[in-house]
Design a protein around this motif. Structure first.
Motif, mmCIF file in Angstrom:
data_model
loop_
_atom_site.group_PDB
_atom_site.id
_atom_site.type_symbol
_atom_site.label_atom_id
_atom_site.label_comp_id
_atom_site.label_asym_id
_atom_site.label_seq_id
_atom_site.Cartn_x
_atom_site.Cartn_y
_atom_site.Cartn_z
ATOM 1 N N LEU A 291 86.759 78.698 42.721
ATOM 2 C CA LEU A 291 88.144 78.599 42.239
ATOM 3 C C LEU A 291 88.630 79.681 41.157
ATOM 4 C CD1 LEU A 291 90.677 76.731 42.393
ATOM 5 C CD2 LEU A 291 89.553 75.240 40.715
ATOM 6 N N VAL A 292 89.489 80.281 41.064
ATOM 7 C CA VAL A 292 89.421 81.288 40.013
ATOM 8 C C VAL A 292 91.245 80.696 39.528
ATOM 9 C CG1 VAL A 292 90.243 83.422 39.202
ATOM 10 C CG2 VAL A 292 88.245 82.834 41.058
ATOM 11 N N SER A 293 91.247 80.267 38.396
ATOM 12 C CA SER A 293 92.588 79.884 37.808
ATOM 13 C C SER A 293 92.720 80.232 36.309
ATOM 14 C CB SER A 293 92.736 78.421 37.900
ATOM 15 O OG SER A 293 91.754 77.742 37.029
ATOM 16 N N PRO A 294 94.128 80.599 35.858
ATOM 17 C CA PRO A 294 94.262 81.228 34.566
ATOM 18 C C PRO A 294 93.651 79.928 33.692
ATOM 19 C CG PRO A 294 96.388 81.063 35.935
ATOM 20 C CD PRO A 294 95.304 80.220 36.787
ATOM 21 N N TYR A 297 92.604 77.546 27.668
ATOM 22 C CA TYR A 297 92.188 77.379 26.519
ATOM 23 C C TYR A 297 91.533 78.563 25.777
ATOM 24 C CZ TYR A 297 92.346 72.706 28.025
ATOM 25 O OH TYR A 297 92.665 71.365 28.782
ATOM 26 N N GLY A 298 91.992 79.646 26.361
ATOM 27 C CA GLY A 298 91.388 80.633 25.718
ATOM 28 C C GLY A 298 90.223 81.246 26.082
ATOM 29 N N THR A 299 89.107 80.266 25.882
ATOM 30 C CA THR A 299 87.875 80.726 26.253
ATOM 31 C C THR A 299 87.639 80.496 27.858
ATOM 32 O OG1 THR A 299 87.416 79.141 24.514
ATOM 33 C CG2 THR A 299 85.730 80.616 24.988
ATOM 34 N N PRO A 300 87.541 81.481 28.687
ATOM 35 C CA PRO A 300 87.457 80.929 30.005
ATOM 36 C C PRO A 300 86.115 80.387 30.273
ATOM 37 C CG PRO A 300 87.384 83.441 29.551
ATOM 38 C CD PRO A 300 87.531 82.856 28.263
ATOM 39 N N GLN A 301 86.207 79.393 31.331
ATOM 40 C CA GLN A 301 84.950 78.638 31.462
ATOM 41 C C GLN A 301 84.392 79.304 33.016
ATOM 42 O OE1 GLN A 301 85.163 74.224 32.243
ATOM 43 N NE2 GLN A 301 87.264 74.291 31.638
ATOM 44 N N PHE A 325 89.798 93.968 39.183
ATOM 45 C CA PHE A 325 90.424 92.670 39.208
ATOM 46 C C PHE A 325 90.214 92.278 37.735
ATOM 47 C CE2 PHE A 325 89.186 92.928 43.770
ATOM 48 C CZ PHE A 325 90.323 92.653 44.159
ATOM 49 N N ASN A 326 91.255 91.539 37.177
ATOM 50 C CA ASN A 326 91.127 91.150 36.118
ATOM 51 C C ASN A 326 90.764 89.747 35.971
ATOM 52 O OD1 ASN A 326 91.489 90.783 33.122
ATOM 53 N ND2 ASN A 326 93.597 91.034 33.076
ATOM 54 N N LEU A 327 89.452 89.456 35.546
ATOM 55 C CA LEU A 327 89.051 88.075 35.646
ATOM 56 C C LEU A 327 88.770 87.502 34.138
ATOM 57 C CD1 LEU A 327 86.701 88.739 38.698
ATOM 58 C CD2 LEU A 327 88.811 87.436 38.837
ATOM 59 N N GLY A 328 88.770 88.412 33.431
ATOM 60 C CA GLY A 328 88.438 88.025 31.973
ATOM 61 C C GLY A 328 89.260 86.689 31.536
#
Ligand code: TYD
Ligand code: MG
Length: 442
Positions: A291-294, A297-301, A325-328
Motif C-alpha cells: 500500500l503506497v499512499s501520500p 505527516y512529512g516523515t514517511p512510514q 518513481f517518486n516514493l520519497g
C-alpha cells in the motif's frame, strides 16, 4: 558475569554414573573403513513434523523447539506425544500442572478418530510434572520411555550446579545432562525453549551448538497459521518448513500451503501480486501486498510485515533511482499474507511490482506471478530452482510468470539452464526492472 558454584559432583548420581567408566579412548579410523548405516528413524503421524526433521525422528537425537511464549509449542509437542502410535512417550512439564495438561489433552484428542489398529490415542503418553533433572532421570530409568519431551528447558534445574532455573549455566547444564542421556540410551529427546523477541536472554540460542536439531515455531499470534522451520539439522536439510493451522482442537497440518496463502478475489486489485517462494524443498505461492499512499505527516512510514524492512528500503531506493518513481514522500506498507515470514529473495520482483501497482493504482492481471531477485542496479537476478517454481505456478493455474533472463542457459553461470518448451504457462523473460513495468503498466 554469572557466578557458578560447582557442587561436589561425586556425591550426586548423574545420568547413570556408571557410564563415565564405559568411555573408551577412540582411535583414528580411515574414512573408507567406517561402515555406514542409515539411521533408524521413527515416523510420527504428523507429516509436516517428519519432513522438518529430515524424514522422522532419529534415535538418540536431541531436538530443540524454540519459539515465543504462547505460539503453540506445548500444543505441538503434547499433540505429538498423544498421537505416537505404539511407543511410550514421557512428557515432562515444569510449566503446567497435571490437571492443566489433562485439560489440554482432552481438547486435542476429542475430535480425532482413533488411528486404525493403534489403540486409543494417548495410550502410551505419560505426564510428569517435575523440574529437577535428577528426579526426571530417576523416573526415566523406571519408565524406560521411547521418547522424552521436556517442556521447557528453562524450568529445569540440576543439583550439580547452584544457579537459578533459567539461568545460562542451569540451562546449559540441564541440556548437557539430557544430551548424555539421549546419546547413551538412544532415546530421542525434545526440548521446548522459549525465545523472546530479541532471541537472546538466557534463551535457547546458547544451546544451538549443543543439540542436533533446532526447530523454530513461529507465526503471528493473531493469525491461525504457524510455521515450523528447521534452523539447524545434523540429520537433514536445514531449510525445511512445515505449516500448521491452529484450531480450537489443536494444530492441523496444512499440506497444500499455496492454496491457503492465496486469497480468493473476484477482481484484480492494485497493490497485490503473487510470488513464488521456496522453503526447503517445497515451492509455495504467496500473496504479497503493498500500500503506497501520500504521507500526511512529512516523515514517511515504512512498515513491512513478514519481510525484512532493510530489504524493503533497498527495493524502494532501486525503484526511485532506476525507474524514476517518486516514493520519497509516500508511506509504504508491505505485507505477506497468512502471517508468514519470507526470507527468499525471489519475492523481490513480486514486491516491487506490488509497490508500483499500488503507487500507480493499476492492478496486476490475474494469474500472473513472479520469481526474481532485484539487484542494486535494477537488474533481475536468477533465483534458485526456478523450474520447481514454474511447475508450482503452472499446477495452480497461473497463466504467466516473470523470471530472470539469467535463469536461462545462455548468459547464466548455471549451465544447466531450463527448457521452456516443457511448460504451458507463459514465461516472460526479463533482465531489468524497467522491462517488467513496461510489460505490466506500459
Ligand atoms: P501453547 O502451546 O500453550 O504455547 P507455548 O507452549 O508456545 O507457550 O499455546 C497457547 C495458545 O494456543 C493459546 O493462546 C491457546 C491456543 N490454542 C488453540 O488455539 N487451540 C488449542 O487446541 C490449544 C491447545 C491452544
Ligand atoms: Mg508452553
Amino acid at each position: 558475569m554469572e557466578e557458578v558454584i560447582e557442587k561436589d559432583n561425586k556425591s550426586i548420581p548423574n545420568w547413570k554414573t556408571a557410564s563415565t567408566t564405559l568411555q573408551r579412548a577412540n582411535k583414528p579410523v580411515k574414512v573408507a573403513d567406517i561402515t555406514f548405516k542409515e539411521e533408524h528413524r521413527l515416523l510420527t503421524p504428523d507429516n509436516e513434523f517428519n519432513r522438518v526433521l529430515g524424514g522422522g525422528i532419529v534415535a538418540g537425537s536431541l531436538v530443540l523447539i524454540g519459539g515465543e511464549p504462547g505460539i503453540g509449542k506445548s500444543t505441538l509437542m503434547l499433540q505429538l506425544a498423544l498421537n505416537m502410535p505404539g511407543i511410550k512417550v514421557l512428557y515432562v512439564s515444569g510449566e503446567e500442572s497435571e490437571h492443566q495438561i489433562k485439560m489440554r489433552a482432552e481438547r486435542l484428542v476429542a475430535p480425532q478418530p482413533p488411528p486404525s489398529g493403534g489403540g486409543a490415542i494417548g495410550h502410551g503418553c505419560f505426564i510428569l510434572t517435575e523440574t529437577s533433572t535428577q528426579n526426571i532421570f530417576k523416573q526415566i530409568e523406571e519408565l524406560e520411555p521411547d521418547l522424552v519431551v521436556i517442556d521447557s528447558i528453562q524450568t529445569l534445574h540440576s543439583a550439580h550446579i547452584e544457579s537459578t532455573p533459567g539461568s545460562v549455566s542451569q540451562v546449559r547444564e540441564c541440556t548437557a545432562e539430557l544430551l548424555r542421556f539421549a546419546k547413551e540410551s538412544s532415546t530421542p529427546v525434545f526440548l521446548i525453549g522459549h525465545i523472546t523477541k530479541d532471541g537472546m536472554i538466557a534463551g535457547p540460542k546458547i544451546l544451538e551448538h549443543m543439540v542436533d536439531t533446532v526447530l523454530q515455531f513461529e507465526g503471528d499470534r493473531h493469525h491461525v497459521y504457524r510455521i515450523l522451520r528447521t534452523v539447524k539439522n545434523r540429520f537433514g536439510s536445514s531449510s525445511e518448513l512445515g505449516i500448521y493451522e491452529m484450531l480450537g482442537e489443536g494444530l492441523r497440518e496444512v499440506s497444500n500451503p499455496s492454496e491457503i496463502l492465496l486469497s480468493q478475489r473476484d477482481e484484480p486489485l492494485s497493490g497485490i501480486t503473487i510470488s513464488t517462494t521456496l522453503e526447503g524443498m517445497r515451492p509455495m505461492m504467496i500473496e504479497t501486498q503493498a500500500l503506497v499512499s501520500p504521507s500526511p505527516y512529512g516523515t514517511p512510514q515504512r512498515t513491512a510485515t513478514g519481510f525484512d524492512t532493510k530489504r524493503m528500503s533497498m527495493l524502494l531506493a532501486v525503484l526511485e533511482k532506476r525507474c524514476g518513481f517518486n516514493l520519497g514522500a509516500k508511506d509504504v506498507f508491505l505485507n505477506i499474507t497468512g502471517g508468514i515470514r519470507v526470507e527468499d529473495p525471489a519475492i523481490d520482483l513480486g514486491l516491487a511490482a506490488a509497490i508500483i501497482s499500488s503507487h500507480q493504482d493499476i492492478p496486476i492481471p490475474f494469474k500472473t506471478c513472479f520469481a526474481g531477485e532485484i539487484g542494486l542496479s535494477g537488474e533481475i537476478r536468477a533465483v534458485n530452482r526456478v523450474e520447481q517454481r514454474i511447475a508450482e505456478a503452472q499446477k495452480l493455474g497461473f497463466e504467466q510468470i516473470f523470471i530472470s533472463k539469467y535463469n536461462l542457459p545462455s548468459g547464466s553461470h548455471d549451465k544447466k539452464g531450463i527448457d521452456l518448451s516443457r511448460y504451458k504457462i507463459d514465461i516472460k523473460i526479463v533482465s531489468r526492472i524497467e522491462e517488467v513495468f513496461e510489460i505490466l503498466f506500459g
